[in-house]
Design a protein around this motif. Structure first.
Motif: not given
Length: 279
Positions: A85-110
């Protein structure tokens, strides 16, 4: 919340981890599913589903579902990422993109199936020619796939233009394999190309949603599923999952081809070295 679940997966028991992977793969379904259905989908007992929720700090399944529902219904920044969202810092961006990507990769096993991957490799290993079709982000994945496989000494090409795809499909034969890559699986141009290819006897592998229009007409479907809303957002994670699947197919094909691949790769590397020495 999905990013947090992904980060905590390694700390969970094997059975609870299965529930977590189920959440990551089908978050929207999980919110409305009964505990019995969740247990069946994750291949665990019903008490395990409850223990999973408590291990993450929730009183039980109802509270977990409530928080999950609020998390996945959050409106994000259009064309960037669902969780931003518009209030996110680049730290937030980094953590969210990495977190969501990792979640999607792990979830793909299903959603991914070793049986489907093996069937796809079985088609590729016998192909006289392999063509990759895709558009937009999926077109980039098609080009990456062609770049990997041509070094095996296989006749292969990637097409991203819809008109060229239709013409190329018209000259395919029963000895050829077409790999179609699409996040939505609803492109009319790709569907037309697949129809033409199949009329000529070519086998078709789809990297798409199994329940999509494209998935229904392919000979072999490798289901690539993400929680991205493609009507509102530009697909990001889906491209990474598609690239991951291409890597799986490439490695599987290399293992089937055996020593011939090693020889071909050695030739391509030697040709590059010779060119550098000549210059």
């Amino acid at each position: 919340m999905l990013a947090a679940i992904s980060q905590q997966l390694p700390d969970l028991s094997t059975a609870e981890r299965k529930v977590g992977e189920c959440v990551l793969a089908q978050a929207k379904w999980f919110v409305h599913a009964a505990v019995a259905d969740i247990a069946k989908e994750a291949d665990v007992s019903q008490p395990t589903v409850i223990r999973f929720c408590r291990s993450l700090g929730y009183k039980g399944l109802p509270e977990f579902k409530l928080k999950l529902s609020a998390s996945i219904s959050h409106d994000g920044m259009p064309y960037v990422h669902e969780e931003l969202n518009s209030s996110d810092s680049m730290q937030d961006v980094m953590e969210k993109v990495i977190g969501n990507t990792a979640a999607a990769v792990l979830g793909s096993r299903q959603s991914l199936s070793a049986k489907d991957l093996d069937a796809a490799v079985g088609l590729l290993v016998k192909a006289r020619r392999i063509e990759f079709y895709g558009a937009g982000n999926s077109g980039i994945v098609a080009q990456d796939a062609q770049h990997k496989l041509f070094r095996f000494g296989i006749s292969t090409v990637a097409y991203t233009d819809s008109h060229v795809q239709l013409m190329a499909a018209s000259v395919l034969s029963a000895e050829d394999v077409l790999v179609v890559i699409s996040h939505s699986g609803s492109s009319l141009d790709l569907l037309d190309a697949v129809k033409i290819a199949k009329e000529n006897g070519a086998s078709v592998i789809g990297l798409t949603r199994a329940d999509s229009a494209l998935g229904q007409v392919c000979d072999c479907v490798i289901s690539v599923v993400t929680q991205e809303d493609i009507d509102k957002y530009t697909p990001m994670i889906s491209r990474l999952l598609q690239l991951m699947v291409i890597d799986m197919l490439t490695i599987g094909l290399a293992l089937r081809l055996g020593e011939n691949v090693s020889e071909m790769l050695a030739k391509t590397k030697n040709s590059v070295k010779l060119k550098r020495l000549n210059h």
